[in-house]
Design a protein around this motif. Structure first.
Motif, mmCIF file in Angstrom:
data_model
loop_
_atom_site.group_PDB
_atom_site.id
_atom_site.type_symbol
_atom_site.label_atom_id
_atom_site.label_comp_id
_atom_site.label_asym_id
_atom_site.label_seq_id
_atom_site.Cartn_x
_atom_site.Cartn_y
_atom_site.Cartn_z
ATOM 1 N N TYR A 128 1.007 -1.066 0.014
ATOM 2 C CA TYR A 128 0.026 -0.071 -0.019
ATOM 3 C C TYR A 128 1.051 1.403 0.068
ATOM 4 N N GLU A 129 0.748 2.063 -1.188
ATOM 5 C CA GLU A 129 1.774 3.348 -0.902
ATOM 6 C C GLU A 129 0.834 4.316 -0.301
ATOM 7 N N VAL A 130 1.693 5.109 0.647
ATOM 8 C CA VAL A 130 1.088 6.014 1.399
ATOM 9 C C VAL A 130 2.109 7.160 1.512
ATOM 10 N N PRO A 131 1.230 8.313 1.906
ATOM 11 C CA PRO A 131 2.076 9.483 2.126
ATOM 12 C C PRO A 131 3.421 9.344 3.018
ATOM 13 N N HIS A 132 3.023 8.524 4.280
ATOM 14 C CA HIS A 132 4.008 8.547 5.092
ATOM 15 C C HIS A 132 3.540 7.162 5.912
ATOM 16 N N ALA B 76 2.698 -10.603 3.570
ATOM 17 C CA ALA B 76 3.124 -9.243 4.090
ATOM 18 C C ALA B 76 2.295 -8.182 3.713
ATOM 19 N N ILE B 77 2.044 -7.447 4.775
ATOM 20 C CA ILE B 77 1.166 -6.342 4.494
ATOM 21 C C ILE B 77 2.180 -4.963 4.809
ATOM 22 N N ILE B 78 2.437 -4.340 3.460
ATOM 23 C CA ILE B 78 3.603 -3.337 3.510
ATOM 24 C C ILE B 78 3.159 -1.980 3.217
ATOM 25 N N GLN B 79 3.279 -1.024 3.953
ATOM 26 C CA GLN B 79 3.237 0.265 3.731
ATOM 27 C C GLN B 79 4.800 0.915 3.191
ATOM 28 N N MET C 91 10.029 -1.719 -8.170
ATOM 29 C CA MET C 91 9.188 -1.919 -7.304
ATOM 30 C C MET C 91 8.866 -3.390 -6.921
ATOM 31 N N GLY C 92 8.765 -3.886 -5.757
ATOM 32 C CA GLY C 92 8.770 -5.092 -5.398
ATOM 33 C C GLY C 92 10.062 -5.534 -4.851
ATOM 34 N N ALA C 93 9.862 -6.675 -4.235
ATOM 35 C CA ALA C 93 11.024 -7.544 -3.519
ATOM 36 C C ALA C 93 11.677 -8.430 -4.341
ATOM 37 N N GLN C 94 11.284 -8.749 -5.690
ATOM 38 C CA GLN C 94 11.964 -9.604 -6.529
ATOM 39 C C GLN C 94 11.968 -9.212 -7.886
ATOM 40 N N HIS D 166 -4.983 7.458 4.024
ATOM 41 C CA HIS D 166 -5.451 6.920 2.647
ATOM 42 C C HIS D 166 -4.361 6.205 1.856
ATOM 43 N N SER D 167 -4.396 5.224 1.220
ATOM 44 C CA SER D 167 -3.534 4.724 0.376
ATOM 45 C C SER D 167 -3.833 5.128 -0.917
ATOM 46 N N THR D 168 -2.718 5.545 -1.762
ATOM 47 C CA THR D 168 -2.920 6.070 -3.200
ATOM 48 C C THR D 168 -2.786 5.083 -4.037
ATOM 49 N N LYS D 169 -2.109 3.715 -3.804
ATOM 50 C CA LYS D 169 -2.156 2.892 -4.848
ATOM 51 C C LYS D 169 -1.988 1.606 -4.050
ATOM 52 N N HIS D 170 -2.496 0.523 -4.586
ATOM 53 C CA HIS D 170 -2.273 -0.833 -3.913
ATOM 54 C C HIS D 170 -1.637 -1.663 -5.274
ATOM 55 N N ASP D 171 -0.640 -2.706 -4.722
ATOM 56 C CA ASP D 171 -0.156 -3.756 -5.731
ATOM 57 C C ASP D 171 0.131 -4.925 -4.953
ATOM 58 N N LEU D 172 0.142 -6.159 -5.759
ATOM 59 C CA LEU D 172 0.376 -7.381 -5.117
ATOM 60 C C LEU D 172 1.923 -7.780 -5.667
ATOM 61 N N TYR D 173 2.820 -8.335 -5.077
ATOM 62 C CA TYR D 173 4.151 -8.615 -5.329
ATOM 63 C C TYR D 173 4.371 -10.113 -4.716
ATOM 64 N N PHE D 174 5.511 -10.448 -5.106
ATOM 65 C CA PHE D 174 5.934 -11.754 -4.634
ATOM 66 C C PHE D 174 6.990 -11.450 -3.694
#
Length: 298
Positions: free
Chosen positions: A18-22, A95-98, A286-289, A31-39
């Motif tokens: 979840y992309e967040v201002p801080h 993993a729920i990531i800000q 973007m993403g860990a892999q 509010h999250s500005t964007k949501h993505d799913l990664y491995f």
């Protein structure tokens, strides 16, 4: 060139980013500005890094009997990791990531199937330890499974790299088998009670871990590089400069690349330099892999 064999025993996750201002503060709603799913998953991150860099990588772990698990295994296979020793049961870890505007992150883990990895499952892959060069470990699977993997590696003369994350109490019997311990500043402080805020304190903290039997300590310091210490030497290795967009997995890619370099006989300082370059690339994606360019392959 002879292929180098690496075993990774560890975690596999799906990262919900979840992309967040801080990074959210206690009691705050944003509010999250964007949501993505990664491995993700620290073990999987290390493994796909090593696999993409040219090592022969076998993974021991567990995913859920669900679509996330199927996709995670397929992704690892695409990136050069052998998955025959990955079991499917329960629910795939998450993993729920800000992720903040400046690329910093905060992570909440749901272990799921990762906590179903047992010493017996590790034992089933005993033959793989007989032909391996390095074992990569983290602490996102039960400590009993970590200890069993270290036991098999140690018995076969396999070098052991332990990334002590998430930080927890580590039995001295495990530390005595570790070739290289790779904490970040926070993990080093949690393990030793000493704040890693100066070179003097870094040396004191690393000395504690060396006294417990670890052969070498490599402390990752983010943009400040890394500090290393053995019984014979210590010093800093500067970081490769990079414009970070996502620091998730930076330490994992560092560990995977460090293992590859050491497999090829690099001196510790040279291996750290190489690992820092790989990690510096990973944080620009973007993403860990992310896919790692061919220029890094050993």
């Amino acid at each position: 060139m002879e292929t180098k064999n690496i075993i990774v025993a560890g975690s596999i996750n799906i990262d919900l980013v979840y992309e967040v201002p801080h990074i959210v503060k206690e009691g705050e709603t944003i509010h999250s500005t964007k949501h993505d799913l990664y491995f993700g998953g620290k073990g999987a991150n290390q493994a796909v890094t090593a696999g993409q860099l040219g090592a022969d990588v076998q993974f021991i772990g567990s995913v859920g009997a669900d679509d996330h698990g199927i996709r995670a295994k397929e992704n690892m296979e695409r990136k050069g990791v052998k998955t025959e020793a990955i079991s499917s049961k329960g629910v795939t870890g998450q993993a729920i990531i800000q992720l903040s505007d400046v690329g910093e992150n905060s992570i909440v883990l749901f272990p799921g199937a990762n906590f179903l990895v047992t010493p017996e499952q590790i034992q089933e892959s005993e033959a793989a330890f007989e032909t391996s060069d390095i074992l990569l470990l983290q602490l996102e699977i039960p400590i009993e499974a970590v200890e069993k993997a270290a036991e098999l590696a140690y018995a076969n003369g396999v070098k052991i790299i332990l990334n002590p994350a998430p930080a927890c109490d580590i039995p001295d019997s495990l530390l005595q088998k570790v070739s290289i311990l790779t904490p970040n500043e926070t993990e080093l402080e949690l393990l030793t009670g000493i704040s890693a805020d100066s070179e003097d304190n870094l040396q004191k903290a690393c000395s504690i871990m060396l006294a417990k039997g670890v052969q070498a300590v490599v402390v990752t310091l983010g943009s400040k590089g890394a500090f290393y210490m053995t019984s014979e030497e210590s010093g800093f290795v500067t970081a490769e400069m990079a414009k970070a967009v996502d620091t998730t997995g930076a330490g994992d890619s560092f560990n995977g690349a460090l293992a590859v370099a050491l497999c090829h006989g690099d001196l510790l300082t040279d291996a750290i330099t190489y690992a820092s370059k790989v990690a510096a690339f990973v944080v620009t994606e973007m993403g860990a892999q992310p896919d790692i360019p061919a220029e890094f392959i050993r």
